[in-house]
Write a protein that holds these residues in place. Structure first.
Motif, PDB file in Angstrom:
ATOM      1  N   CYS A  97      29.060   5.714 -24.681  1.00 34.15           N
ATOM      2  CA  CYS A  97      30.545   6.307 -23.967  1.00 34.15           C
ATOM      3  C   CYS A  97      30.695   6.686 -22.361  1.00 34.15           C
ATOM      4  O   CYS A  97      31.139   6.619 -21.530  1.00 34.15           O
ATOM      5  CB  CYS A  97      30.848   7.639 -24.508  1.00 34.15           C
ATOM      6  SG  CYS A  97      31.722   6.671 -26.302  1.00 34.15           S
ATOM      7  N   ASP A  98      28.996   7.555 -22.179  1.00 34.93           N
ATOM      8  CA  ASP A  98      28.473   7.669 -20.883  1.00 34.93           C
ATOM      9  C   ASP A  98      28.850   6.689 -19.746  1.00 34.93           C
ATOM     10  O   ASP A  98      29.573   6.904 -18.805  1.00 34.93           O
ATOM     11  CB  ASP A  98      27.182   8.940 -20.854  1.00 34.93           C
ATOM     12  CG  ASP A  98      27.292   9.176 -20.272  1.00 34.93           C
ATOM     13  OD1 ASP A  98      27.977   9.662 -19.588  1.00 34.93           O
ATOM     14  OD2 ASP A  98      25.411   9.633 -19.594  1.00 34.93           O
ATOM     15  N   LEU A 131      30.380   3.748 -20.443  1.00 34.37           N
ATOM     16  CA  LEU A 131      31.853   3.345 -19.290  1.00 34.37           C
ATOM     17  C   LEU A 131      32.609   4.623 -18.476  1.00 34.37           C
ATOM     18  O   LEU A 131      33.139   3.790 -17.684  1.00 34.37           O
ATOM     19  CB  LEU A 131      32.457   3.395 -20.777  1.00 34.37           C
ATOM     20  CG  LEU A 131      32.363   2.455 -22.388  1.00 34.37           C
ATOM     21  CD1 LEU A 131      32.469   2.384 -22.762  1.00 34.37           C
ATOM     22  CD2 LEU A 131      32.838   0.709 -21.587  1.00 34.37           C
ATOM     23  N   ARG A 132      31.788   5.491 -18.220  1.00 33.94           N
ATOM     24  CA  ARG A 132      32.143   6.248 -17.739  1.00 33.94           C
ATOM     25  C   ARG A 132      32.230   6.323 -16.590  1.00 33.94           C
ATOM     26  O   ARG A 132      32.621   6.417 -15.328  1.00 33.94           O
ATOM     27  CB  ARG A 132      31.818   8.540 -18.349  1.00 33.94           C
ATOM     28  CG  ARG A 132      32.887   8.974 -19.437  1.00 33.94           C
ATOM     29  CD  ARG A 132      33.060  10.416 -19.294  1.00 33.94           C
ATOM     30  NE  ARG A 132      33.106  10.777 -20.593  1.00 33.94           N
ATOM     31  CZ  ARG A 132      32.294  11.318 -21.913  1.00 33.94           C
ATOM     32  NH1 ARG A 132      31.086  10.983 -21.143  1.00 33.94           N
ATOM     33  NH2 ARG A 132      32.366  11.196 -22.531  1.00 33.94           N
ATOM     34  N   ARG A 191      33.488   3.848 -14.962  1.00 34.66           N
ATOM     35  CA  ARG A 191      34.683   3.712 -14.516  1.00 34.66           C
ATOM     36  C   ARG A 191      35.054   4.440 -13.031  1.00 34.66           C
ATOM     37  O   ARG A 191      35.143   4.397 -12.273  1.00 34.66           O
ATOM     38  CB  ARG A 191      35.430   4.442 -15.459  1.00 34.66           C
ATOM     39  CG  ARG A 191      37.087   4.947 -15.732  1.00 34.66           C
ATOM     40  CD  ARG A 191      38.510   4.330 -16.245  1.00 34.66           C
ATOM     41  NE  ARG A 191      38.187   3.237 -17.099  1.00 34.66           N
ATOM     42  CZ  ARG A 191      38.833   2.906 -17.607  1.00 34.66           C
ATOM     43  NH1 ARG A 191      40.535   3.509 -17.904  1.00 34.66           N
ATOM     44  NH2 ARG A 191      39.205   2.041 -19.070  1.00 34.66           N
ATOM     45  N   VAL A 247      34.870   5.418 -29.566  1.00 33.52           N
ATOM     46  CA  VAL A 247      35.591   5.627 -27.431  1.00 33.52           C
ATOM     47  C   VAL A 247      36.270   6.623 -27.300  1.00 33.52           C
ATOM     48  O   VAL A 247      36.668   6.758 -26.435  1.00 33.52           O
ATOM     49  CB  VAL A 247      35.484   3.693 -27.386  1.00 33.52           C
ATOM     50  CG1 VAL A 247      35.705   3.659 -26.036  1.00 33.52           C
ATOM     51  CG2 VAL A 247      33.845   3.891 -27.512  1.00 33.52           C
ATOM     52  N   GLN A 248      38.035   5.732 -27.800  1.00 33.59           N
ATOM     53  CA  GLN A 248      39.360   6.710 -27.442  1.00 33.59           C
ATOM     54  C   GLN A 248      38.664   8.666 -27.249  1.00 33.59           C
ATOM     55  O   GLN A 248      39.320   8.916 -26.104  1.00 33.59           O
ATOM     56  CB  GLN A 248      40.306   6.257 -28.131  1.00 33.59           C
ATOM     57  CG  GLN A 248      41.338   6.469 -27.472  1.00 33.59           C
ATOM     58  CD  GLN A 248      42.937   5.274 -27.974  1.00 33.59           C
ATOM     59  OE1 GLN A 248      42.548   4.268 -27.552  1.00 33.59           O
ATOM     60  NE2 GLN A 248      43.208   5.877 -29.199  1.00 33.59           N
ATOM     61  N   THR A 251      36.096  10.439 -27.576  1.00 32.11           N
ATOM     62  CA  THR A 251      35.350  10.813 -26.513  1.00 32.11           C
ATOM     63  C   THR A 251      35.812  10.679 -25.044  1.00 32.11           C
ATOM     64  O   THR A 251      35.263  11.710 -24.152  1.00 32.11           O
ATOM     65  CB  THR A 251      34.078  10.247 -27.061  1.00 32.11           C
ATOM     66  OG1 THR A 251      33.819  10.021 -28.384  1.00 32.11           O
ATOM     67  CG2 THR A 251      32.144  10.732 -26.054  1.00 32.11           C
ATOM     68  N   THR A 252      36.405   9.472 -24.500  1.00 37.68           N
ATOM     69  CA  THR A 252      36.101   9.029 -23.236  1.00 37.68           C
ATOM     70  C   THR A 252      37.765   9.190 -22.772  1.00 37.68           C
ATOM     71  O   THR A 252      38.147   9.683 -20.679  1.00 37.68           O
ATOM     72  CB  THR A 252      36.085   7.043 -22.817  1.00 37.68           C
ATOM     73  OG1 THR A 252      36.823   6.566 -23.388  1.00 37.68           O
ATOM     74  CG2 THR A 252      34.466   7.329 -23.385  1.00 37.68           C
ATOM     75  N   PHE A 288      39.927   6.999 -22.399  1.00 30.82           N
ATOM     76  CA  PHE A 288      40.077   5.605 -22.363  1.00 30.82           C
ATOM     77  C   PHE A 288      41.244   5.480 -23.543  1.00 30.82           C
ATOM     78  O   PHE A 288      40.572   5.388 -24.565  1.00 30.82           O
ATOM     79  CB  PHE A 288      39.250   4.867 -22.010  1.00 30.82           C
ATOM     80  CG  PHE A 288      38.308   5.378 -20.653  1.00 30.82           C
ATOM     81  CD1 PHE A 288      39.142   6.383 -19.509  1.00 30.82           C
ATOM     82  CD2 PHE A 288      37.078   4.850 -21.007  1.00 30.82           C
ATOM     83  CE1 PHE A 288      37.990   6.746 -18.762  1.00 30.82           C
ATOM     84  CE2 PHE A 288      35.914   5.318 -19.865  1.00 30.82           C
ATOM     85  CZ  PHE A 288      36.394   5.878 -18.570  1.00 30.82           C
TER      86      PHE A 288
END
Ligand code: F6P
Length: 320
Positions: A203-204, A206-207, A210, A235-236, A238-239, A241
């Motif tokens: 997740c980190d 992905l952030r 982004r 994921v949804q 936590t982030t 997104f």
């Protein structure tokens, strides 16, 4: 040896028909007779024998699945079932058996060989590609390409909606398919059963991506590692997104085999027939690079085939 039989067993895999064709035509060319049993070991026990001549395997290389059908036989796992299978093989004057399938099917072949001294040669046929003693199993390449074309399509919609997509591919105990399609499909993360992973770390990443302007991502997960639905929820949450998931499932096992799987099937099928008819037994044929090889089934079934960790590192290195 003048009369042999062939079966396909366990999960079907594209290219099995090419392997059947290879076995049948090579056997006939050597003057041998060949039968097929439908439904793998279950069909031997039930005496579902069908004669196979050159014509019977004409035109089948383009088809996915297996014309001999397949099954996972519980009965063959019992001593009585195996005795019955041996009787049927004898009744049909079968002197040797080619088994096309994954580790469970090859285990059956080894048992026939070790318990009764019955001549067997195995051909690795499984989309999982988890069989030791060969670089490739028949069906893997097609399954990878099928999954890849699905991922390419999903990427289009993920891009347009700026979403994270989690795609679950087959692989109960290993991540060969996941790793191959993840790398080929440019996935931002691949999750496989063999290697511990941290969803927080993913997740980190992905952030971070982004922040650098990447607005959509693909995560490929092998079914044996986690459920895509759970990863998507995590994921949804936590982030923040927007995320969706897709389970590719059995579509990965179907479809017309790639050229690679057809050539592999024909080569391994022909090699298996020649080995069996030359008196070799208790072994599996395979490929090492481009070369045909054989290994004892005892080695194949006691050796673990492992994924290449370098490929997983490459997935991460490319996800920036
Ligand atoms: O072994 C091949 C395989 O396709 C695995 O990847 C998958 O987990 C399993 O078979 C599915 O088996 P079934 O067809 O019995 O659901």
């Amino acid at each position: 040896m003048r009369r042999i039989a062939v079966i396909t067993s366990g999960g079907d895999a594209p290219g099995m028909n090419a392997a059947i064709r290879g076995v049948v035509r090579a056997a006939i060319a050597r003057g041998a007779e060949i039968l097929g049993f439908l439904h793998g070991y279950r069909g031997i026990i039930a005496n579902e024998a069908i004669p196979l001549d050159s014509k019977a395997v004409g035109g089948i290389i383009t088809f996915g699945g297996t014309v001999l059908r397949t099954a996972r036989s519980k009965e063959f796992q019992t001593a009585e079932g195996r005795m019955q299978a041996l009787e049927v093989l004898k009744e049909n004057d079968i002197e040797g058996l080619v088994v096309i399938g994954g580790d469970g099917s090859l285990t059956g072949a080894r048992t026939l060989f070790e318990e009764f001294g019955f001549p067997v040669v195995g051909i690795p046929g499984s989309i999982d590609n988890d069989i030791a003693g060969t670089d490739y199993s028949v069906g893997f390449d097609t399954a990878v390409n099928t999954a890849l074309s699905a991922i390419d399509r999903v990427r289009d919609t993920a891009y347009s909606h700026e979403r994270v997509f989690v795609i679950e591919v087959m692989g109960r105990r290993n991540g060969f398919i996941a790793l191959e399609v993840g790398l080929a499909g440019g996935a931002e993360a691949v999750i496989i059963p063999e290697v511990p992973y941290s969803l927080l770390e993913i997740c980190d990443n992905l952030r971070k991506m982004r922040q650098k302007g990447k607005r959509s991502s693909i995560i490929v997960v092998a079914e044996g590692a986690a459920r895509a639905a759970d990863i998507k929820d995590f994921v949804q949450k936590t982030t923040g997104f927007e995320a969706r998931y897709l389970v590719l499932g059995h579509m990965q096992r179907g479809g017309s085999p790639t050229a690679f799987d057809r050539v592999l099937g024909i080569r391994l099928g022909s090699h298996a027939a020649h080995r069996l008819l030359s008196g070799f037994t208790g072994e599996m044929v395979g490929v090492d690079g481009t070369k045909l090889v054989t290994h004892p089934l005892s080695y194949v079934l006691s050796t673990e085939r492992t994924v290449d960790p370098e490929k997983l590192h490459l997935v991460t290195a490319m996800a920036v």
